[in-house]
Design a protein around this motif. Structure first.
Motif, PDB file in Angstrom:
ATOM      1  N   ALA A 171       0.845  -1.188   0.000  1.00  0.00           N
ATOM      2  CA  ALA A 171       0.000   0.000   0.000  1.00  0.00           C
ATOM      3  C   ALA A 171       0.877   1.233   0.000  1.00  0.00           C
ATOM      4  O   ALA A 171       2.097   1.136  -0.033  1.00  0.00           O
ATOM      5  CB  ALA A 171      -0.961  -0.002   1.179  1.00  0.00           C
ATOM      6  N   GLY A 172       0.266   2.400   0.016  1.00  0.00           N
ATOM      7  CA  GLY A 172       1.062   3.609  -0.122  1.00  0.00           C
ATOM      8  C   GLY A 172       1.503   4.239   1.176  1.00  0.00           C
ATOM      9  O   GLY A 172       2.248   5.217   1.165  1.00  0.00           O
ATOM     10  N   GLY A 173       1.029   3.717   2.317  1.00  0.00           N
ATOM     11  CA  GLY A 173       1.326   4.362   3.587  1.00  0.00           C
ATOM     12  C   GLY A 173       2.804   4.442   3.903  1.00  0.00           C
ATOM     13  O   GLY A 173       3.277   5.424   4.481  1.00  0.00           O
ATOM     14  N   VAL A 174       3.547   3.418   3.531  1.00  0.00           N
ATOM     15  CA  VAL A 174       4.978   3.384   3.818  1.00  0.00           C
ATOM     16  C   VAL A 174       5.715   4.493   3.070  1.00  0.00           C
ATOM     17  O   VAL A 174       6.773   4.954   3.493  1.00  0.00           O
ATOM     18  CB  VAL A 174       5.565   2.000   3.456  1.00  0.00           C
ATOM     19  N   PHE A 175       5.131   4.978   1.967  1.00  0.00           N
ATOM     20  CA  PHE A 175       5.729   6.080   1.227  1.00  0.00           C
ATOM     21  C   PHE A 175       5.103   7.422   1.606  1.00  0.00           C
ATOM     22  O   PHE A 175       5.778   8.446   1.643  1.00  0.00           O
ATOM     23  CB  PHE A 175       5.561   5.859  -0.284  1.00  0.00           C
ATOM     24  N   LEU A 176       3.794   7.419   1.880  1.00  0.00           N
ATOM     25  CA  LEU A 176       3.060   8.660   2.099  1.00  0.00           C
ATOM     26  C   LEU A 176       3.373   9.309   3.438  1.00  0.00           C
ATOM     27  O   LEU A 176       3.473  10.539   3.532  1.00  0.00           O
ATOM     28  CB  LEU A 176       1.551   8.388   1.974  1.00  0.00           C
ATOM     29  N   VAL A 177       3.500   8.509   4.487  1.00  0.00           N
ATOM     30  CA  VAL A 177       3.776   9.079   5.816  1.00  0.00           C
ATOM     31  C   VAL A 177       5.082   9.869   5.846  1.00  0.00           C
ATOM     32  O   VAL A 177       5.109  10.999   6.348  1.00  0.00           O
ATOM     33  CB  VAL A 177       3.773   7.976   6.907  1.00  0.00           C
ATOM     34  N   GLY A 204       0.242  -5.619  12.922  1.00  0.00           N
ATOM     35  CA  GLY A 204      -0.981  -4.856  13.172  1.00  0.00           C
ATOM     36  C   GLY A 204      -0.755  -3.726  14.160  1.00  0.00           C
ATOM     37  O   GLY A 204      -1.293  -2.623  14.001  1.00  0.00           O
ATOM     38  N   THR A 205       0.064  -3.979  15.180  1.00  0.00           N
ATOM     39  CA  THR A 205       0.384  -2.941  16.169  1.00  0.00           C
ATOM     40  C   THR A 205       1.109  -1.779  15.508  1.00  0.00           C
ATOM     41  O   THR A 205       0.767  -0.602  15.723  1.00  0.00           O
ATOM     42  CB  THR A 205       1.264  -3.527  17.292  1.00  0.00           C
ATOM     43  N   LEU A 206       2.111  -2.079  14.699  1.00  0.00           N
ATOM     44  CA  LEU A 206       2.867  -1.036  14.020  1.00  0.00           C
ATOM     45  C   LEU A 206       2.021  -0.325  12.964  1.00  0.00           C
ATOM     46  O   LEU A 206       2.236   0.861  12.684  1.00  0.00           O
ATOM     47  CB  LEU A 206       4.120  -1.627  13.372  1.00  0.00           C
ATOM     48  N   SER A 207       1.057  -1.024  12.389  1.00  0.00           N
ATOM     49  CA  SER A 207       0.172  -0.408  11.406  1.00  0.00           C
ATOM     50  C   SER A 207      -0.589   0.750  12.023  1.00  0.00           C
ATOM     51  O   SER A 207      -0.698   1.832  11.437  1.00  0.00           O
ATOM     52  CB  SER A 207      -0.811  -1.444  10.863  1.00  0.00           C
ATOM     53  N   ALA A 208      -1.124   0.545  13.219  1.00  0.00           N
ATOM     54  CA  ALA A 208      -1.879   1.601  13.898  1.00  0.00           C
ATOM     55  C   ALA A 208      -0.967   2.732  14.354  1.00  0.00           C
ATOM     56  O   ALA A 208      -1.346   3.902  14.320  1.00  0.00           O
ATOM     57  CB  ALA A 208      -2.629   1.019  15.094  1.00  0.00           C
ATOM     58  N   LEU A 209       0.243   2.397  14.790  1.00  0.00           N
ATOM     59  CA  LEU A 209       1.175   3.415  15.283  1.00  0.00           C
ATOM     60  C   LEU A 209       1.791   4.236  14.157  1.00  0.00           C
ATOM     61  O   LEU A 209       2.021   5.445  14.302  1.00  0.00           O
ATOM     62  CB  LEU A 209       2.299   2.757  16.088  1.00  0.00           C
ATOM     63  N   LEU A 210       2.063   3.588  13.018  1.00  0.00           N
ATOM     64  CA  LEU A 210       2.823   4.235  11.957  1.00  0.00           C
ATOM     65  C   LEU A 210       2.008   4.560  10.711  1.00  0.00           C
ATOM     66  O   LEU A 210       2.475   5.288   9.845  1.00  0.00           O
ATOM     67  CB  LEU A 210       4.005   3.342  11.551  1.00  0.00           C
ATOM     68  N   GLY A 211       0.800   4.002  10.594  1.00  0.00           N
ATOM     69  CA  GLY A 211      -0.028   4.283   9.432  1.00  0.00           C
ATOM     70  C   GLY A 211       0.508   3.693   8.147  1.00  0.00           C
ATOM     71  O   GLY A 211       0.329   4.252   7.073  1.00  0.00           O
ATOM     72  N   ILE A 212       1.158   2.537   8.231  1.00  0.00           N
ATOM     73  CA  ILE A 212       1.827   1.974   7.060  1.00  0.00           C
ATOM     74  C   ILE A 212       1.073   0.821   6.416  1.00  0.00           C
ATOM     75  O   ILE A 212       1.541   0.248   5.446  1.00  0.00           O
ATOM     76  CB  ILE A 212       3.239   1.473   7.423  1.00  0.00           C
ATOM     77  N   ALA A 245      -0.902  12.711   9.732  1.00  0.00           N
ATOM     78  CA  ALA A 245      -0.322  11.987   8.602  1.00  0.00           C
ATOM     79  C   ALA A 245      -0.676  10.503   8.655  1.00  0.00           C
ATOM     80  O   ALA A 245      -0.988   9.885   7.623  1.00  0.00           O
ATOM     81  CB  ALA A 245       1.197  12.165   8.596  1.00  0.00           C
ATOM     82  N   VAL A 246      -0.615   9.921   9.847  1.00  0.00           N
ATOM     83  CA  VAL A 246      -0.960   8.506  10.006  1.00  0.00           C
ATOM     84  C   VAL A 246      -2.421   8.267   9.654  1.00  0.00           C
ATOM     85  O   VAL A 246      -2.765   7.302   8.962  1.00  0.00           O
ATOM     86  CB  VAL A 246      -0.664   8.046  11.453  1.00  0.00           C
ATOM     87  N   ALA A 247      -3.314   9.152  10.123  1.00  0.00           N
ATOM     88  CA  ALA A 247      -4.739   9.005   9.847  1.00  0.00           C
ATOM     89  C   ALA A 247      -5.020   9.103   8.351  1.00  0.00           C
ATOM     90  O   ALA A 247      -5.742   8.274   7.778  1.00  0.00           O
ATOM     91  CB  ALA A 247      -5.527  10.076  10.607  1.00  0.00           C
ATOM     92  N   VAL A 248      -4.440  10.107   7.695  1.00  0.00           N
ATOM     93  CA  VAL A 248      -4.623  10.285   6.254  1.00  0.00           C
ATOM     94  C   VAL A 248      -4.070   9.083   5.498  1.00  0.00           C
ATOM     95  O   VAL A 248      -4.676   8.583   4.554  1.00  0.00           O
ATOM     96  CB  VAL A 248      -3.935  11.583   5.784  1.00  0.00           C
ATOM     97  N   SER A 249      -2.907   8.606   5.936  1.00  0.00           N
ATOM     98  CA  SER A 249      -2.276   7.465   5.290  1.00  0.00           C
ATOM     99  C   SER A 249      -3.158   6.223   5.372  1.00  0.00           C
ATOM    100  O   SER A 249      -3.274   5.468   4.406  1.00  0.00           O
ATOM    101  CB  SER A 249      -0.916   7.196   5.939  1.00  0.00           C
ATOM    102  N   LEU A 250      -3.778   6.003   6.523  1.00  0.00           N
ATOM    103  CA  LEU A 250      -4.614   4.821   6.690  1.00  0.00           C
ATOM    104  C   LEU A 250      -5.826   4.864   5.770  1.00  0.00           C
ATOM    105  O   LEU A 250      -6.266   3.825   5.250  1.00  0.00           O
ATOM    106  CB  LEU A 250      -5.049   4.684   8.151  1.00  0.00           C
ATOM    107  N   PHE A 251      -6.387   6.052   5.558  1.00  0.00           N
ATOM    108  CA  PHE A 251      -7.502   6.164   4.612  1.00  0.00           C
ATOM    109  C   PHE A 251      -7.031   5.837   3.199  1.00  0.00           C
ATOM    110  O   PHE A 251      -7.744   5.185   2.427  1.00  0.00           O
ATOM    111  CB  PHE A 251      -8.101   7.573   4.665  1.00  0.00           C
TER     112      PHE A 251
END
Length: 279
Positions: A28-34, A171-179, A48-54
């Motif tokens: 997905a794009g979160g790893v680049f977008l954040v 999953g834990t890091l996904s919520a913390l980092l938005g990736i 940024a994390v919230a926007v990335s998750l969307f």
């Protein structure tokens, strides 16, 4: 946070590029977008994390049809692993706000570096064609086949309990980092579970949408989402992801692996630097 037309267009373009790269390698794009939003755009970390998750949910949804049509994702495995991933994301939401931004940048950089190293290590060819009856892969009927370059190839899913543990952490890091946690899921599936790179990329891309949906809703309820910024990211992600999904189907696995390593290594540099200068 005020969004002008230039910022809206810039985020849309960056999200499109991030979505194309992300869906092509299943991250997905979160790893680049954040990194772009925080370091270049000066957007607060939680926003940024919230926007990335969307954008993660949007890119996953846009890329999934092409991958499913090609028969690449392992749906049974995705459902099994997603249980652990969702539980981990709930833990990450609880930790958000308790961890200093500098630590989050450092963790993000470490995740990128470790993932790049894992992907770079090519797995040795294995001679096993079926798992034993006592193995989780056989018990849960997770072993499957996929089509690659016109040939139907089979694979065996190994070390399922270890994979579930890694998915909880993802999953834990996904919520913390938005990736979207695909950055961890793909190396885990590739190295721990023994999946072919195309199968792990497609399966991870399918899973990150489910994980991101729940965590994005939590951020929305927390009031940390900038609607116009999120809309720009979602539109760009959808367009980019549809293109990236077609690359995943057509591009050789060796090229995907190389591209993933390069992108991860490049992103690790600014994230490491920002870990030392974040307020």
């Amino acid at each position: 946070m005020t969004i002008d037309p230039i910022t809206f267009t810039l985020v849309l373009a960056l999200a499109a590029l991030s979505g194309a790269l992300g869906s092509a390698v299943g991250m997905a794009g979160g790893v680049f977008l954040v990194p772009v939003l925080t370091i270049v755009g000066g957007v607060p970390w939680e926003t940024a994390v919230a926007v990335s998750l969307f954008s993660v949910v949007a890119s996953s949804s846009a890329a999934a049809p092409a991958a499913l049509a090609a028969g690449l994702p392992n749906l049974r495995l995705a459902v099994t692993l997603e249980v652990a991933t969702v539980l981990g994301s709930l833990g990450g939401i609880a930790l958000l706000g308790l961890v200093h931004e500098r630590i989050l940048y450092g963790v993000f950089a470490a995740v990128l570096i470790v993932s790049a190293v894992q992907v770079l290590k090519r797995r040795h060819a294995r001679t096993e064609t079926a798992s034993r009856g006592r193995d989780w892969g056989a018990r849960l009927r997770l072993n499957s086949t996929f089509r690659d370059d016109g040939d139907v190839r089979s694979y065996v899913v190994r070390r399922v309990p270890t994979g579930l543990t890694v998915m909880f952490g993802a999953g834990t890091l996904s919520a913390l980092l938005g990736i979207g946690s695909g950055v961890l899921k793909i190396p885990a599936m590739d190295m721990t579970l023994g999946l072919p790179i195309k199968v792990s990329s497609a399966t991870a891309n399918l899973m990150i949408g489910v994980t991101g949906c729940g965590t994005a809703l939590a951020f929305l309820l927390r009031g940390t989402v900038t609607p116009l910024l999120a809309a720009s990211a979602v539109l760009g992600s959808v367009v980019g992801s549809m293109f990236g999904a077609r690359l995943l189907v057509r591009v050789p696995a060796s090229i995907l692996r190389t591209a993933m390593v390069v992108v991860l290594a490049v992103l690790a540099v600014p994230m490491t630097a920002f870990a030392f200068v974040a307020a």
